[in-house]
Design an enzyme around this catalytic site. Structure first.
Site, PDB file in Angstrom:
ATOM      1  N   GLY A  29       0.826  -1.203   0.000  1.00 32.35           N
ATOM      2  CA  GLY A  29       0.000   0.000   0.000  1.00 32.35           C
ATOM      3  C   GLY A  29       0.856   1.246   0.000  1.00 32.35           C
ATOM      4  N   ARG A  30       0.309   2.341  -0.554  1.00 35.05           N
ATOM      5  CA  ARG A  30       1.089   3.581  -0.637  1.00 35.05           C
ATOM      6  C   ARG A  30       0.146   4.767  -0.648  1.00 35.05           C
ATOM      7  NH1 ARG A  30       6.219   5.521  -2.761  1.00 35.05           N
ATOM      8  NH2 ARG A  30       6.908   3.347  -2.750  1.00 35.05           N
ATOM      9  N   GLY A  31       0.527   5.816   0.072  1.00 33.55           N
ATOM     10  CA  GLY A  31      -0.191   7.077   0.056  1.00 33.55           C
ATOM     11  C   GLY A  31       0.796   8.214  -0.123  1.00 33.55           C
ATOM     12  N   VAL A  36       3.221   1.097   2.996  1.00 32.15           N
ATOM     13  CA  VAL A  36       3.047  -0.077   3.844  1.00 32.15           C
ATOM     14  C   VAL A  36       3.663  -1.272   3.137  1.00 32.15           C
ATOM     15  CG1 VAL A  36       1.415  -1.569   5.063  1.00 32.15           C
ATOM     16  CG2 VAL A  36       0.909   0.867   4.804  1.00 32.15           C
ATOM     17  N   LYS A  51       4.468  -0.055   8.465  1.00 28.85           N
ATOM     18  CA  LYS A  51       3.973   1.231   7.965  1.00 28.85           C
ATOM     19  C   LYS A  51       5.090   2.254   8.136  1.00 28.85           C
ATOM     20  CE  LYS A  51       0.046   4.397   8.467  1.00 28.85           C
ATOM     21  NZ  LYS A  51      -1.235   4.629   9.181  1.00 28.85           N
ATOM     22  N   ASP A 150     -11.723   8.129  13.479  1.00 25.96           N
ATOM     23  CA  ASP A 150     -11.704   7.968  12.018  1.00 25.96           C
ATOM     24  C   ASP A 150     -12.189   6.562  11.636  1.00 25.96           C
ATOM     25  OD1 ASP A 150     -11.369   8.832   9.430  1.00 25.96           O
ATOM     26  OD2 ASP A 150      -9.221   8.347   9.338  1.00 25.96           O
TER      27      ASP A 150
END
Length: 441
Positions: A29-31, A36, A51, A150
């Site tokens: 995963g990537r933002g 991650v 993370k 959240d």
């Protein structure tokens, strides 16, 4: 291999060999602010999720930029919580220009796919189960002084076995015993924000429960309670002022009590919602039990109806058939599935209620069992090893009568059952004798 050293201000473009002591296997995963990885802890021999996020450019800054602050808030909040429905945090540290958190690796997906419009809606039972377990997890976190702030579908992982786990405590609020900090920034994910979050006023546990209610609404209906089609100002106006729609107006098979539970979670006034995750879990658990009991009663009613159509039970009263069901189980077998395994030891009689099955000896077909036929009489009488296998040819429903449990039914029912059983056994023996005679003639 030497760990990859990154220039400040950039995330890894390729997967590094290690982060800290952890072997990195793949990016999952990537933002914009972090990445991650799936990793492996060579010391305890387990897979982990790592993370990683960039450190603040000025490492001496206190408390660092907002992303770094959120990162360590998550490490601290999640590290305080050890619960079966919260993703566990194992470790945290600094590696070159990266901050990292090491967490439990979940083999599964987020709740997001279950919240999309679907041809086959999520079952009521699964919604109740997920809601119950998330409510228990939130109750635990709140008791530890942690507000998640959240809750949304992408922050709830679902294992391959269907177990939900809360994650991502990056904007969590930790109760330190002091007055909570006020902020002019709206924090959270807009579609799931409570009215008090939108108003930027003090939050409590009921704010997390509101967000969970919005998630349950979306799982049931395929859409959030409020939409952002008119932009954020319109969305926030709806959250503050417009009552949420009833879920059963969008999906007709939702039980009224579940609609009312979700409706209460989405009330504007926090004081009118469930006061705690425990209170919500009790309501969801009670409804789950009621639905399961109703399903069992319906299944028993169907089984009763099937048995009344069988020749074996022609002379039985409704009460006696009920007694037989108490000493039995009605089981369903798919085509190709084995009812009885050759060589096993068992003291049960099987009566075919629906479908067709084959009797096989050493893999060779001997004969076919149809609706109303019995099999396993010798084992029922003496708990002998099965001399042949029985395999469903079509989908089969069969009543499995346990010899030991039959001792608990009334004397009158026992006499009637064993009379029919003896007649059936004699008939079967006579057929076998006739076959043998024809072979020797």
């Amino acid at each position: 291999m030497t760990p990859q050293i990154l220039p400040l201000g950039s995330l890894p473009e390729t997967v590094p060999a290690r982060v800290g002591k952890y072997q990195v296997q793949a990016e999952i995963g990537r933002g914009s602010c972090g990445v991650v990885y799936k990793g492996h802890d060579p010391f305890v021999k387990r897979d982990v999720a790592i993370k990683a996020a960039l450190r603040a450019p000025d490492a001496s800054a206190t408390p660092g930029d907002e992303h770094e602050l959120a990162f360590f808030t998550e490490a601290r909040a999640a590290g305080m919580l050890q619960h079966p429905h919260i993703v566990s945090t194992y470790d945290a540290g600094v590696e070159q220009n990266l901050n990292y958190i090491v967490m439990e690796f979940i083999d599964g997906d987020t709740l997001q796919p279950l919240c999309m419009p679907r041809e086959t809606p999520v079952t009521i039972e699964q919604v109740l189960d997920i809601g119950y377990k998330c409510a228990k997890a939130l109750d635990y976190a709140h008791a530890k002084g942690v507000l998640h702030r959240d809750i949304k579908p992408s922050n709830i992982m679902l294992t391959r076995d269907g177990v939900p786990k809360l994650m991502d405590f990056s904007i969590a609020q930790i109760n330190t015993g002091q007055a909570p900090e006020t902020t002019s920034v709206v924090m959270g994910s807009p579609l799931y924000m409570s009215p008090e979050q939108v108003r930027k006023i003090e939050l409590g546990p009921t704010s997390d429960l509101y967000a969970l209610g919005a998630v349950l609404f979306q799982m049931l209906t395929g859409r959030p309670p409020f939409t952002a089609e008119g932009g954020l100002p319109s969305l926030f106006h709806q959250i503050r002022n417009i009552p949420a729609p009833r879920a059963d107006t969008l999906r007709k098979d939702i039980p009224k009590p579940l609609t009312e539970i979700v409706e209460r979670l989405l009330l504007k006034d926090p004081a009118q919602r469930y006061a705690s995750g425990h209170e919500l879990a009790v309501a969801l658990g009670r409804l789950h039990d009621q639905i399961a009991a109703s399903a069992r009663q319906g299944g028993r009613r169907d089984a009763h109806n099937w048995l009344t159509r069988l020749h074996f039970f022609n002379g039985f009263t409704d009460e006696e058939i009920g007694e037989i069901l108490d000493a039995s189980s009605m089981n369903t077998y798919a085509a190709g599935q084995t009812l009885i395994e050759e060589g096993t030891l068992e003291n049960a009689l099987y009566i075919i209620a629906v479908g067709r099955a084959e009797v096989r000896k050493a893999g060779k077909r001997l004969h076919t069992l149809e609706k109303g036929d019995c099999v396993g009489e010798i084992g029922f009488l003496s708990a002998a090893r099965r001399s042949a296998s029985v395999v469903a040819e079509t989908q089969v429903m069969a009543l499995k009568v346990n010899a030991t449990l039959m001792e608990k039914v009334s004397r009158e029912c026992q006499l009637r059952f064993y009379k029919v059983f003896a007649e059936t056994l004699i008939y079967r023996l006579s057929l076998t004798s006739a076959r043998l005679s024809s072979l020797t003639a």
